[in-house]
Design a protein around this motif. Structure first.
Motif, PDB file in Angstrom:
ATOM      1  N   ASP A  15       0.804  -1.219   0.000  1.00 10.71           N
ATOM      2  CA  ASP A  15       0.000   0.000   0.000  1.00 10.71           C
ATOM      3  C   ASP A  15       0.839   1.273   0.000  1.00 10.71           C
ATOM      4  OD1 ASP A  15      -2.831  -0.986   0.199  1.00 10.71           O
ATOM      5  OD2 ASP A  15      -1.979  -1.997   1.935  1.00 10.71           O
ATOM      6  N   LEU A  16       2.067   1.201   0.540  1.00 12.98           N
ATOM      7  CA  LEU A  16       2.923   2.389   0.616  1.00 12.98           C
ATOM      8  C   LEU A  16       4.348   1.942   0.873  1.00 12.98           C
ATOM      9  CD1 LEU A  16       2.215   5.775   2.154  1.00 12.98           C
ATOM     10  CD2 LEU A  16       4.185   4.560   3.074  1.00 12.98           C
ATOM     11  N   VAL A  17       5.304   2.666   0.280  1.00 12.25           N
ATOM     12  CA  VAL A  17       6.733   2.406   0.500  1.00 12.25           C
ATOM     13  C   VAL A  17       7.297   3.555   1.322  1.00 12.25           C
ATOM     14  CG1 VAL A  17       8.988   2.125  -0.596  1.00 12.25           C
ATOM     15  CG2 VAL A  17       6.953   1.122  -1.666  1.00 12.25           C
ATOM     16  N   LEU A  18       7.989   3.209   2.396  1.00 10.75           N
ATOM     17  CA  LEU A  18       8.673   4.183   3.243  1.00 10.75           C
ATOM     18  C   LEU A  18      10.145   3.786   3.232  1.00 10.75           C
ATOM     19  CD1 LEU A  18       8.504   6.512   5.324  1.00 10.75           C
ATOM     20  CD2 LEU A  18       8.152   4.767   7.086  1.00 10.75           C
ATOM     21  N   ARG A  70      12.346   6.024  -8.687  1.00 17.62           N
ATOM     22  CA  ARG A  70      12.291   6.007 -10.160  1.00 17.62           C
ATOM     23  C   ARG A  70      11.994   4.604 -10.685  1.00 17.62           C
ATOM     24  NH1 ARG A  70      16.857   8.812  -9.621  1.00 17.62           N
ATOM     25  NH2 ARG A  70      16.575  11.037  -9.664  1.00 17.62           N
ATOM     26  N   ALA A  71      12.634   3.592 -10.089  1.00 13.17           N
ATOM     27  CA  ALA A  71      12.415   2.205 -10.521  1.00 13.17           C
ATOM     28  C   ALA A  71      10.965   1.795 -10.284  1.00 13.17           C
ATOM     29  CB  ALA A  71      13.368   1.266  -9.776  1.00 13.17           C
ATOM     30  N   ILE A  72      10.383   2.233  -9.185  1.00 14.61           N
ATOM     31  CA  ILE A  72       8.971   1.937  -8.901  1.00 14.61           C
ATOM     32  C   ILE A  72       8.080   2.640  -9.917  1.00 14.61           C
ATOM     33  CG2 ILE A  72       7.093   2.336  -7.242  1.00 14.61           C
ATOM     34  CD1 ILE A  72       9.224   1.900  -5.008  1.00 14.61           C
ATOM     35  N   ARG A  73       8.357   3.902 -10.197  1.00 14.13           N
ATOM     36  CA  ARG A  73       7.535   4.683 -11.134  1.00 14.13           C
ATOM     37  C   ARG A  73       7.615   4.138 -12.563  1.00 14.13           C
ATOM     38  NH1 ARG A  73       5.192   5.441  -7.419  1.00 14.13           N
ATOM     39  NH2 ARG A  73       5.327   7.176  -5.998  1.00 14.13           N
ATOM     40  N   GLU A  74       8.742   3.532 -12.919  1.00 12.68           N
ATOM     41  CA  GLU A  74       8.920   2.997 -14.276  1.00 12.68           C
ATOM     42  C   GLU A  74       8.148   1.705 -14.502  1.00 12.68           C
ATOM     43  OE1 GLU A  74      13.155   2.675 -14.621  1.00 12.68           O
ATOM     44  OE2 GLU A  74      13.416   4.837 -14.885  1.00 12.68           O
ATOM     45  N   GLN A  75       7.754   1.037 -13.434  1.00 18.62           N
ATOM     46  CA  GLN A  75       7.020  -0.226 -13.561  1.00 18.62           C
ATOM     47  C   GLN A  75       5.531   0.052 -13.427  1.00 18.62           C
ATOM     48  OE1 GLN A  75       8.648  -3.516 -11.327  1.00 18.62           O
ATOM     49  NE2 GLN A  75      10.633  -2.496 -11.218  1.00 18.62           N
ATOM     50  N   THR A  76       4.810  -0.157 -14.502  1.00 14.51           N
ATOM     51  CA  THR A  76       3.385   0.154 -14.549  1.00 14.51           C
ATOM     52  C   THR A  76       2.615  -0.455 -13.382  1.00 14.51           C
ATOM     53  OG1 THR A  76       3.553   0.223 -16.944  1.00 14.51           O
ATOM     54  CG2 THR A  76       1.345   0.077 -16.021  1.00 14.51           C
ATOM     55  N   ALA A  77       2.947  -1.667 -13.013  1.00 14.36           N
ATOM     56  CA  ALA A  77       2.213  -2.348 -11.945  1.00 14.36           C
ATOM     57  C   ALA A  77       2.342  -1.636 -10.599  1.00 14.36           C
ATOM     58  CB  ALA A  77       2.699  -3.785 -11.814  1.00 14.36           C
ATOM     59  N   PHE A  78       3.405  -0.880 -10.400  1.00 11.46           N
ATOM     60  CA  PHE A  78       3.648  -0.234  -9.110  1.00 11.46           C
ATOM     61  C   PHE A  78       3.664   1.290  -9.187  1.00 11.46           C
ATOM     62  CE2 PHE A  78       6.432  -4.090  -9.261  1.00 11.46           C
ATOM     63  CZ  PHE A  78       5.518  -4.930  -8.652  1.00 11.46           C
ATOM     64  N   SER A  79       3.442   1.846 -10.354  1.00 10.40           N
ATOM     65  CA  SER A  79       3.631   3.286 -10.551  1.00 10.40           C
ATOM     66  C   SER A  79       2.748   4.154  -9.662  1.00 10.40           C
ATOM     67  CB  SER A  79       3.429   3.653 -12.018  1.00 10.40           C
ATOM     68  OG  SER A  79       2.092   3.394 -12.406  1.00 10.40           O
ATOM     69  N   GLU A  80       1.653   3.610  -9.179  1.00  4.78           N
ATOM     70  CA  GLU A  80       0.745   4.394  -8.335  1.00  4.78           C
ATOM     71  C   GLU A  80       0.942   4.166  -6.836  1.00  4.78           C
ATOM     72  OE1 GLU A  80      -1.223   6.734  -9.589  1.00  4.78           O
ATOM     73  OE2 GLU A  80      -0.508   6.211 -11.591  1.00  4.78           O
ATOM     74  N   VAL A  81       1.867   3.285  -6.471  1.00  4.51           N
ATOM     75  CA  VAL A  81       2.118   3.035  -5.045  1.00  4.51           C
ATOM     76  C   VAL A  81       2.805   4.273  -4.455  1.00  4.51           C
ATOM     77  CG1 VAL A  81       3.385   1.618  -3.381  1.00  4.51           C
ATOM     78  CG2 VAL A  81       2.314   0.539  -5.368  1.00  4.51           C
ATOM     79  N   ARG A 117      15.586  16.174  -4.631  1.00  2.00           N
ATOM     80  CA  ARG A 117      15.933  14.892  -5.269  1.00  2.00           C
ATOM     81  C   ARG A 117      14.789  13.890  -5.156  1.00  2.00           C
ATOM     82  NH1 ARG A 117      20.738  12.589  -2.703  1.00  2.00           N
ATOM     83  NH2 ARG A 117      20.353  13.988  -0.985  1.00  2.00           N
ATOM     84  N   ALA A 118      14.159  13.858  -4.005  1.00  2.00           N
ATOM     85  CA  ALA A 118      13.067  12.905  -3.785  1.00  2.00           C
ATOM     86  C   ALA A 118      11.859  13.223  -4.664  1.00  2.00           C
ATOM     87  CB  ALA A 118      12.666  12.912  -2.316  1.00  2.00           C
ATOM     88  N   PHE A 119      11.458  14.487  -4.688  1.00  2.00           N
ATOM     89  CA  PHE A 119      10.296  14.861  -5.491  1.00  2.00           C
ATOM     90  C   PHE A 119      10.584  14.734  -6.984  1.00  2.00           C
ATOM     91  CE2 PHE A 119       9.064  17.471  -1.631  1.00  2.00           C
ATOM     92  CZ  PHE A 119       8.121  16.551  -1.203  1.00  2.00           C
ATOM     93  N   ALA A 120      11.806  15.056  -7.399  1.00  2.00           N
ATOM     94  CA  ALA A 120      12.175  14.907  -8.815  1.00  2.00           C
ATOM     95  C   ALA A 120      12.084  13.443  -9.247  1.00  2.00           C
ATOM     96  CB  ALA A 120      13.587  15.439  -9.052  1.00  2.00           C
ATOM     97  N   ALA A 121      12.315  12.526  -8.323  1.00  2.00           N
ATOM     98  CA  ALA A 121      12.248  11.092  -8.633  1.00  2.00           C
ATOM     99  C   ALA A 121      10.817  10.563  -8.615  1.00  2.00           C
ATOM    100  CB  ALA A 121      13.100  10.309  -7.633  1.00  2.00           C
ATOM    101  N   GLY A 122       9.887  11.342  -8.058  1.00  2.00           N
ATOM    102  CA  GLY A 122       8.493  10.913  -8.036  1.00  2.00           C
ATOM    103  C   GLY A 122       7.949  10.560  -6.668  1.00  2.00           C
ATOM    104  N   ALA A 123       8.702  10.848  -5.605  1.00  2.00           N
ATOM    105  CA  ALA A 123       8.202  10.563  -4.247  1.00  2.00           C
ATOM    106  C   ALA A 123       7.053  11.504  -3.913  1.00  2.00           C
ATOM    107  CB  ALA A 123       9.324  10.722  -3.223  1.00  2.00           C
TER     108      ALA A 123
END
Length: 173
Positions: free
Chosen positions: A55-58, A73-84, A100-106
């Motif tokens: 449900d969430l990655v910390l 970035r690796a999580i965002r690149e994988q469609t199955a996990f991009s919304e986690v 750096r964190a927000f630029a990566a998609g956190a």
């Protein structure tokens, strides 16, 4: 794929190379009612994401060999996990951790030291936002499906109208 929306215990993936920090977070978050999955680095975290719904990655911002932003970035690149939702924990001494964190998609950055109650509140806020986004996406998909059906029906009616007009011309001729 949207993040899991469940009423069961929310599953959090906590990632930290510091065993004592990892154990403390796992214990405290577990006591708050979360089901905790742990990983000591980014690669192990990606493996856990593939094993079961999260449900969430910390995660820690600074890790080796894969940093928190690289994991994000690796999580965002994988469609199955991009919304986690991903939240990164950073030391105040680190330069520009939020950038750096927000630029990566956190979705969020927690600066150490933090109040545990604030961490839990922010986790819940991120989970709520993820559920709302998942519901909106499901509504949009349903609307798209209805629009496609209406387009098909309209096409069929148009074909029928042309056939009736052709029949009318044939009868009048």
């Amino acid at each position: 794929m949207a993040p899991p929306v469940s009423s069961a215990r929310p599953r959090l993936l906590v990632v930290s190379p510091n065993r004592s920090h990892l154990a403390l977070l796992a214990k405290r978050l577990g006591a708050e009612g979360y089901s905790i999955v742990t990983a000591s680095d980014g690669r192990a975290a990606l493996g856990e994401l593939h094993r079961s719904p999260i449900d969430l990655v910390l995660a820690e911002l600074v890790m080796e060999p894969m940093s928190g932003p690289e994991l994000t970035r690796a999580i965002r690149e994988q469609t199955a996990f991009s919304e986690v939702p991903v939240m990164l924990i950073a030391s105040r001494a680190e330069a520009d951790p939020a950038v750096r964190a927000f630029a990566a998609g956190a979705e969020d950055v927690i600066l150490k030291p933090f109040h545990f109650e604030v961490l839990v509140a922010r986790i819940e806020r991120r989970r709520t936002a993820a559920r709302q986004i998942a519901a909106l996406k499901a509504d949009m998909e349903a609307m798209d499906a209805r629009a496609a059906m209406k387009a098909i029906e309209l096409g069929e009616l148009k074909d029928r109208m042309y056939a009736l007009e052709a029949e009318k011309r044939r009868v009048s001729a």
